[in-house]
Design an enzyme around this catalytic site. Structure first.
Site, PDB file in Angstrom:
ATOM      1  N   SER A  36       0.806  -1.220   0.000  1.00 28.08           N
ATOM      2  CA  SER A  36       0.000   0.000   0.000  1.00 28.08           C
ATOM      3  C   SER A  36       0.837   1.268   0.000  1.00 28.08           C
ATOM      4  CB  SER A  36      -0.934   0.015   1.207  1.00 28.08           C
ATOM      5  OG  SER A  36      -0.204  -0.077   2.423  1.00 28.08           O
ATOM      6  N   GLY A  73      -1.816  -4.248   1.367  1.00 31.14           N
ATOM      7  CA  GLY A  73      -1.884  -5.380   2.275  1.00 31.14           C
ATOM      8  C   GLY A  73      -0.943  -6.511   1.938  1.00 31.14           C
ATOM      9  N   ASN A 102       4.318  -5.036   5.703  1.00 26.64           N
ATOM     10  CA  ASN A 102       3.210  -5.764   6.313  1.00 26.64           C
ATOM     11  C   ASN A 102       3.681  -6.979   7.097  1.00 26.64           C
ATOM     12  OD1 ASN A 102       0.820  -4.235   5.517  1.00 26.64           O
ATOM     13  ND2 ASN A 102       1.399  -4.781   3.433  1.00 26.64           N
ATOM     14  N   ASP A 183      -4.297   7.333   9.736  1.00 22.55           N
ATOM     15  CA  ASP A 183      -3.893   6.057  10.331  1.00 22.55           C
ATOM     16  C   ASP A 183      -2.461   6.083  10.863  1.00 22.55           C
ATOM     17  OD1 ASP A 183      -2.346   5.944   8.012  1.00 22.55           O
ATOM     18  OD2 ASP A 183      -3.524   4.364   7.081  1.00 22.55           O
ATOM     19  N   HIS A 186       0.230   5.582   6.429  1.00 25.11           N
ATOM     20  CA  HIS A 186       0.341   5.849   4.995  1.00 25.11           C
ATOM     21  C   HIS A 186       0.620   7.325   4.715  1.00 25.11           C
ATOM     22  CE1 HIS A 186      -2.008   2.065   5.175  1.00 25.11           C
ATOM     23  NE2 HIS A 186      -1.230   1.768   4.142  1.00 25.11           N
TER      24      HIS A 186
END
Length: 210
Positions: A36, A73, A102, A183, A186
């Site tokens: 991502s 992801g 991740n 978040d 990002h």
């Protein structure tokens, strides 16, 4: 019904198109293969650093097009399962391998991550694809032993395979609330040029001019 079908066909076709294609010279392909952080998560596609990279290459008249095969992801295990198909489909000259974030966020075993990355690097080497490896760091709350082993994985692989390394994709971005989405993970649109600048010096060494 036919118009709706045509819409989806066109939409899929556009997704699979290179971000920017050279029109006046034959061009080679740079494949961005990440998660991502490279898929412009939460942003418009044109705001992401891969699109900014394509624009820079065009501005500097460098004979490359950019194909972004990043998936939000994605782990290194997932990347390994789809890499061969991506290499066969796009036939890149250069691949920017930016996976591992991740794995770290999920606390997956570092040894498994290293093996997956090693397998991807071996596959790229077999297909004569030059790789720029992009390193990641994870927050210290995962513990010093895990965070150190995680970070060292990228430098160890770069040395083993004798490839260029970007030490940290999010240098000067991570931890800065003004440059991250809500978040806290990002990067914002404003951070994308900084991310590109983290990659560009090492990538530029691999590029050939007209």
């Amino acid at each position: 019904m036919k118009s709706r079908l045509l819409f989806w066909v066109l939409r899929v076709s556009l997704v699979l198109m290179p971000l920017v294609a050279s029109t006046s010279h034959a061009s080679s392909t740079i494949l961005v293969f990440g998660d991502s952080l490279s898929a412009a998560y939460g942003l418009q596609t044109e705001q992401g650093w891969p699109t900014l990279l394509a624009q820079r290459l065009k501005t500097e008249r460098l004979p490359y097009q950019v194909v972004n095969a990043s998936v939000s992801g994605e782990t290194t295990a997932g990347g390994l399962t789809r890499l061969n198909q991506a290499l066969q489909q796009h036939k890149p000259t250069i691949m920017i391998l930016a996976l591992g974030a991740n794995d770290g966020l999920r606390g997956l075993p570092v040894d498994a991550m290293q093996q997956n990355l090693s397998s991807m690097l071996t596959l790229a080497k077999q297909q004569k694809v030059t790789v720029l490896l992009v390193g990641m760091k994870i927050p210290p709350n995962y513990g010093p032993q895990y965070t150190q082993a995680f970070q060292q994985t990228f430098s160890s692989l770069a040395q083993q395979f004798k490839i260029n390394l970007v030490p940290f994709l999010l240098e000067n971005v991570a931890g800065n609330p003004a440059l991250n989405q809500d978040d806290g993970i990002h990067p914002t649109a404003q951070a994308q040029p900084i991310v590109l600048e983290n990659i560009w010096p090492q990538l530029k060494k691999l590029l050939k001019a007209y």
